[in-house]
Design a protein around this motif. Sequence first.
Motif, mmCIF file in Angstrom:
data_model
loop_
_atom_site.group_PDB
_atom_site.id
_atom_site.type_symbol
_atom_site.label_atom_id
_atom_site.label_comp_id
_atom_site.label_asym_id
_atom_site.label_seq_id
_atom_site.Cartn_x
_atom_site.Cartn_y
_atom_site.Cartn_z
ATOM 1 N N LYS A 1 72.171 52.469 41.570
ATOM 2 C CA LYS A 1 71.693 51.204 41.867
ATOM 3 C C LYS A 1 72.270 50.106 40.985
ATOM 4 O O LYS A 1 71.888 50.156 39.605
ATOM 5 N N GLU A 2 73.336 49.285 41.305
ATOM 6 C CA GLU A 2 73.841 48.224 40.098
ATOM 7 C C GLU A 2 72.749 47.205 39.650
ATOM 8 O O GLU A 2 71.893 46.630 40.625
ATOM 9 N N ALA B 1 80.327 40.253 41.991
ATOM 10 C CA ALA B 1 80.292 40.972 40.696
ATOM 11 C C ALA B 1 79.931 42.714 40.917
ATOM 12 O O ALA B 1 79.832 43.266 39.954
ATOM 13 N N THR B 2 79.323 42.936 42.119
ATOM 14 C CA THR B 2 78.930 44.141 42.413
ATOM 15 C C THR B 2 79.456 44.641 43.865
ATOM 16 O O THR B 2 79.599 44.178 44.589
ATOM 17 N N TYR B 3 79.464 46.089 43.739
ATOM 18 C CA TYR B 3 79.870 46.729 45.071
ATOM 19 C C TYR B 3 78.724 46.634 45.928
ATOM 20 O O TYR B 3 79.095 46.145 47.314
ATOM 21 N N GLY B 4 77.531 46.662 45.588
ATOM 22 C CA GLY B 4 76.257 46.739 46.611
ATOM 23 C C GLY B 4 76.277 45.412 47.197
ATOM 24 O O GLY B 4 75.876 45.378 48.557
ATOM 25 N N LYS C 1 80.134 55.735 41.025
ATOM 26 C CA LYS C 1 78.595 55.788 40.778
ATOM 27 C C LYS C 1 77.960 55.317 41.885
ATOM 28 O O LYS C 1 77.018 55.830 42.362
ATOM 29 N N PHE C 2 78.664 53.874 42.547
ATOM 30 C CA PHE C 2 78.114 53.322 43.664
ATOM 31 C C PHE C 2 77.854 54.484 44.663
ATOM 32 O O PHE C 2 76.922 54.401 45.358
#
Length: 497
Positions: free
Chosen positions: A485-486, A412-415, A479-480
Amino acid sequence: MYGSLKEECGVFGAQQFNGSSVFPYIYWGLRAQNHRGHQSHGMITYDGDFHTYKALDLVPKIKKADFQNWLRKLPGFAAIGNIRYTTSGGTDEQSLINGTQPFLVETEKAKLAVSFNGNLVNHFKLRNQFEESAPQFCYECDVELIGRKLVMELAKKGDLASSVKSCMNEIEGAFSVIGLTRNGELFGFKDPYGIKPLCCGNSPDDTIRAVSSETVGLNISGFEYDFELEPGEFISATKDGFVREQLVPCKRRALCAFEFAYFARPDSRLGNKFVYEVREEFGRNLAKEYGEFIKDADVIISLPETGDDVALGLHEATGLRWERAVRRHRYVTERAFILLPEERYATIDRKLNILGSKISGKKVAVTEDSIVRGDTTTVVIEKLRRMGAKKVYMFITFPRIIGPCFYGIDMATYGELIGSRHRPEEIAEIIGADAVNYQSIGAFVKSTGLRKDELCLGCITGKYPTPLAQKMADEMREKFENGYKETGRIYEVSSII
Ligand code: SF4
């Protein structure tokens, strides 16, 4: 990945038209699909009243002597069930139980039981609606939002199909839903993109109608497959068969491509093929795309079970030996708890047995379904090297994952995605492989037997089928890339809701 990534849910529902108990079919339909979610499971049966059962973990084995107790506890001619892995709501024990499906939703004028597979992209909007109108509302799971929306509409309209239609028009996301009306009639529907599978079948004597996430849920009770629901379609079970209604036009077919690589059981049908047939084709494609690495390799090994069919295809196309040197411990299904730093290999050893003597001194081609975060693959490769592998070439069937999923898969996040930050050569270096060979998107799509515009390929192309998901992905990507920072799942931290 032998269980490191999770689907949100699987569903199974049935209605008997000969008056006998439907419980055995629900029970086996859910057990056949336990790979789709094993944090919790639940059933609601109907015999004039609703009867609910919810528990954590896998659907349990039932001893013969206990069976009559289960029939007494869950009586009825109609039932729906669910197996769940949460991608929304809390993950402590109480939240997991509270969020376990199916849900019984009731107002003065309407009552329904509902169970679903999917994830709602605009759940905050819906949640706010209910929290404003009913302050006692306590969100635990997306299906509650669908259920509440349905009973609200039902109270206004008095007709289930029109209420479902309103839901389809207002809710964005993946939702394959099954339910029971207040009279115990079985119904089901699928979002207008058809992101999650949902199929219908009948008992051989034509007295039971069943709805299942995967065809294996039907097979296990000897039911005959009837049809896969169309995107935007609503069905209801009757004595004479399923009544089908196309409530909203299909916007664009977008079946989750990851079902083919990882989630669906190999013996389920998706589109016009069995999943294992598609995976074998993936192996043949990889042989064509990365022939030079196969020429250099001494042996193929596969990470069970999703890599097995791929390895067969790769072996058939190249003649290179497929050594069955990695075996799964059949009865270990739970996550391994790593207690000590020296237990670095616990996640592998407690689930897989790798036969070092078959690998030592060899250049190995390893078939695997995907690389998401890269951590588990890193440990596997490290272990292969310690066992003496001279070279490790990874053959990955799912193309590089570059973006999160909004539709119910646990990324669920790019990071967290190694593929969103690195190219294949960099990934190989990070995880310790000599090469990471991803199947191309074109070859992957061709093997499924579906067209590119009939699949969701959001996480591997960055192009999502639904508009809000696309907006959120674009916003978060930007943003990423600028160092943001997610702090949570993308659809929880995005400013676009
Ligand atoms: S984004 Fe990826 S995992 Fe999610 S539904 Fe689409 S293809 Fe499946």
